[in-house]
Design an enzyme around this catalytic site. Structure first.
Site, PDB file in Angstrom:
ATOM      1  N   ASP A  13       0.742  -1.332  -0.133  1.00 23.17           N
ATOM      2  CA  ASP A  13      -0.076   0.079  -0.204  1.00 23.17           C
ATOM      3  C   ASP A  13       0.858   1.353  -0.004  1.00 23.17           C
ATOM      4  OD1 ASP A  13      -2.381  -1.543   0.529  1.00 23.17           O
ATOM      5  OD2 ASP A  13      -1.753  -1.770   2.404  1.00 23.17           O
ATOM      6  N   LYS A  16       1.866   2.677  -5.333  1.00 20.04           N
ATOM      7  CA  LYS A  16       2.775   2.289  -6.502  1.00 20.04           C
ATOM      8  C   LYS A  16       2.106   3.165  -7.933  1.00 20.04           C
ATOM      9  CE  LYS A  16       3.459  -2.017  -4.931  1.00 20.04           C
ATOM     10  NZ  LYS A  16       2.280  -2.763  -4.545  1.00 20.04           N
ATOM     11  N   GLY A  40      -4.966  -4.220  -3.975  1.00 17.10           N
ATOM     12  CA  GLY A  40      -6.020  -3.401  -4.239  1.00 17.10           C
ATOM     13  C   GLY A  40      -5.513  -1.790  -4.779  1.00 17.10           C
ATOM     14  N   HIS A  41      -5.757  -1.259  -5.542  1.00 20.37           N
ATOM     15  CA  HIS A  41      -5.622   0.055  -5.961  1.00 20.37           C
ATOM     16  C   HIS A  41      -6.759   0.983  -6.422  1.00 20.37           C
ATOM     17  CE1 HIS A  41      -3.499  -2.745  -8.879  1.00 20.37           C
ATOM     18  NE2 HIS A  41      -4.375  -2.155  -9.621  1.00 20.37           N
ATOM     19  N   GLN A 223       1.662  -6.542  -3.621  1.00 19.70           N
ATOM     20  CA  GLN A 223       2.107  -6.417  -2.161  1.00 19.70           C
ATOM     21  C   GLN A 223       3.398  -5.763  -2.064  1.00 19.70           C
ATOM     22  OE1 GLN A 223       0.712  -9.709  -3.542  1.00 19.70           O
ATOM     23  NE2 GLN A 223      -0.946  -8.584  -2.983  1.00 19.70           N
TER      24      GLN A 223
HETATM   25  P1  IMP Z   1      -2.755 -12.885   1.510  1.00 16.44           P
HETATM   26  O1  IMP Z   1      -2.024 -12.398   0.607  1.00 16.44           O
HETATM   27  O2  IMP Z   1      -4.311 -12.795   1.509  1.00 16.44           O
HETATM   28  O3  IMP Z   1      -2.685 -14.518   1.909  1.00 16.44           O
HETATM   29  O4  IMP Z   1      -2.399 -12.252   3.018  1.00 16.44           O
HETATM   30  C1  IMP Z   1      -1.129 -12.409   3.414  1.00 16.44           C
HETATM   31  C2  IMP Z   1      -0.731 -11.095   4.336  1.00 16.44           C
HETATM   32  O5  IMP Z   1      -0.181 -10.173   3.241  1.00 16.44           O
HETATM   33  C3  IMP Z   1      -1.645 -10.484   5.075  1.00 16.44           C
HETATM   34  O6  IMP Z   1      -1.125  -9.778   6.157  1.00 16.44           O
HETATM   35  C4  IMP Z   1      -2.280  -9.530   4.294  1.00 16.44           C
HETATM   36  O7  IMP Z   1      -2.898  -8.332   4.983  1.00 16.44           O
HETATM   37  C5  IMP Z   1      -1.249  -8.892   3.505  1.00 16.44           C
HETATM   38  N1  IMP Z   1      -1.535  -8.455   2.080  1.00 16.44           N
HETATM   39  C6  IMP Z   1      -2.015  -9.137   0.926  1.00 16.44           C
HETATM   40  N2  IMP Z   1      -2.055  -8.111  -0.039  1.00 16.44           N
HETATM   41  C7  IMP Z   1      -1.919  -6.952   0.436  1.00 16.44           C
HETATM   42  C8  IMP Z   1      -1.775  -5.677  -0.052  1.00 16.44           C
HETATM   43  O8  IMP Z   1      -2.036  -5.397  -1.410  1.00 16.44           O
HETATM   44  N3  IMP Z   1      -1.420  -4.535   0.608  1.00 16.44           N
HETATM   45  C9  IMP Z   1      -0.861  -4.847   1.889  1.00 16.44           C
HETATM   46  N4  IMP Z   1      -1.170  -6.062   2.432  1.00 16.44           N
HETATM   47  C10 IMP Z   1      -1.423  -7.152   1.682  1.00 16.44           C
END
Ligand code: IMP
Length: 428
Positions: A13, A16, A40-41, A223
């Site tokens: 977050d 980007k 998510g953007h 991520q």
């Molecule tokens: P998962 O990707 O749903 O398996 O989540 C694993 C970890 O990555 C968790 O702590 C989520 O909150 C974090 N996470 C996954 N996608 C994002 C993102 O786009 N931004 C911030 N944190 C993320």
């Protein structure tokens, strides 16, 4: 300048989109190479606001070819929901290319994500619940479904049977849930096959040809570095390689093609979900950063954890990714603070440690050692030249740059697309 990678240098977050916007019209392809709809953007174009979770942001830019490459896990229902929502608003989505080798997230991956998190209780990772981890687990376990399987019903059925064989035992006997029927999954997936077919191809071949032709290809990491399954704060990570190397394996282009790696850092730090976060704030300063920076998740709406800038983490990211340029976002959020602490090293059980410790237990114990910088009160949002920033804001950026392992080439000073100060051209 053929292949450029953009990655998050903290816990996600970082914004980007700001860097993508800067490159804008000079880009020919935008590739999503890892993750799925856990990202998510929010993109604002004119007076329209778009929230994208799976589609690469390039889908909104005329003339850019958006690509979902092999490293991604695709929830096909979400893919079509996003495509339909954009089409209804007049966006041309016909250029989207999807790798035949990308893996599929199904209903059983989403179910397993939620039940395993519930089962972990206090030890949960805080996943987005979108089935990301279970889909990657199946890929590594060699029981995954790939996009190309949709075009061979027999193969698809065999693979779903094999995957559900184990999972139904788990769902029914361990998690006390109902069994999932093979037909239910197969029929659901097949219902999308013909609509998907024209988009599907050998995206590795297409991207290599594009690079051979001198096209500019932007690889947009989902991520961030500290959530990377190899280099992040394991096990509190996502299940893919969100670092720059993931752009190569996740798309099928050679690492030597990548000439620029742009790391995005916020002027402070945030994290969603569980796991270590040395500079986290639990006081009113943390609340200030959350409300001033509007730090709530785009995918889940969860309030983000907030903390000061962590220079060892920036250096770690610079190293792991080979960052050539940082883009610092949200400098304006710090406006109004009397002093701004920056973590310069850690105290680990009484010992000063300059770099991110390799031992996870040490990282859990790491207490930040701060250096304090004087703040500023002037509004930054209209400023477009570095020299016009308040002197204290300039000093903050220069001090942080000297500690972070690479130059800071651009600085975000507000939510608008053009609210950015460019110090060095990202394509130079
Ligand atoms: P998962 O990707 O749903 O398996 O989540 C694993 C970890 O990555 C968790 O702590 C989520 O909150 C974090 N996470 C996954 N996608 C994002 C993102 O786009 N931004 C911030 N944190 C993320």
């Amino acid at each position: 300048m053929p292949a450029i990678v953009i990655i998050g240098a903290q816990w996600g977050d970082e914004g980007k989109g700001k860097a993508t916007d800067l490159l804008g019209s000079r880009i020919d392809y935008v590739v999503k190479f890892n993750g799925g709809n856990n990202a998510g953007h929010t993109v604002v174009i004119g007076n329209q606001k778009y929230a994208l979770h799976l589609l690469p942001s390039g889908i909104l830019t005329d003339g850019v070819i958006p690509v979902i490459s092999n490293g991604v896990v695709i929830d096909i229902e979400v893919l079509f929901d996003e495509l339909e929502a954009l089409t209804a608003r007049g966006v041309d989505v016909s250029k989207l290319r999807v790798s035949a080798n990308a893996h599929i997230i199904t209903q059983y991956h989403r179910t397993l994500d939620k039940v395993t998190e519930r089962f972990l209780g206090k030890k949960q990772i805080g996943t987005t619940g979108r089935g990301i981890g279970p889909a990657y687990a199946d890929k590594i376990n060699r029981v995954g479904l790939r996009i190309q399987d949709l075009f061979d019903e027999n193969i698809l059925r065999q693979k779903v049977e094999a995957a559900l064989d184990q999972k139904n035992h788990l769902l029914v006997k361990v998690y006390n849930r109902r069994a999932i029927m093979v037909d239910e999954i197969v029929e659901n997936l097949l219902s999308y096959a013909e609509r998907l077919r024209p988009m599907v191809g050998d995206t590795a071949l297409e991207l290599n040809r594009a690079l051979d032709d001198g096209k500019i290809v932007l690889f947009e990491g989902g991520q961030a570095t500290m959530l990377d399954v190899d280099h992040g704060t394991y096990p509190f990570v996502t299940s893919s390689n969100s670092t720059a190397g993931g752009a190569s394996t996740g798309s099928g282009i050679g690492p030597g093609r990548i000439e620029r790696v742009i790391g995005i850092v916020k002027a402070y730090t945030t994290r969603v979900g569980a796991g270590p976060f040395p500079t986290e704030l639990f006081d009113e300063s943390g609340e200030f950063l959350r409300s001033a920076g509007f730090e709530f998740g785009t995918t889940t709406g969860r309030p983000r954890r907030t903390g000061w800038y962590d220079a060892p983490i920036a250096r770690y990211s610079a190293r792991i990714n080979g960052v050539t340029d940082f883009v610092m976002t949200k400098l304006d959020v710090l406006t109004g603070l009397a002093t701004i602490p920056v973590c310069v090293a850690y105290d680990v059980d009484g010992v000063r440690v300059e770099e991110v410790p390799v031992s996870q237990s040490d990282f859990h114990h790491a207490v930040p050692i701060y250096e304090e910088f004087p703040g500023w009160t002037d509004d930054l949002t209209g400023i477009r030249r570095f020299e016009d920033l308040p002197v204290n804001a300039q000093s903050y950026v220069l001090a942080v740059e000297a500690m972070s392992g690479s130059r800071i080439s651009a600085i975000g000073v507000g939510p608008g697309r053009d609210a950015i100060i460019v110090r060095h051209d990202l394509l130079d």
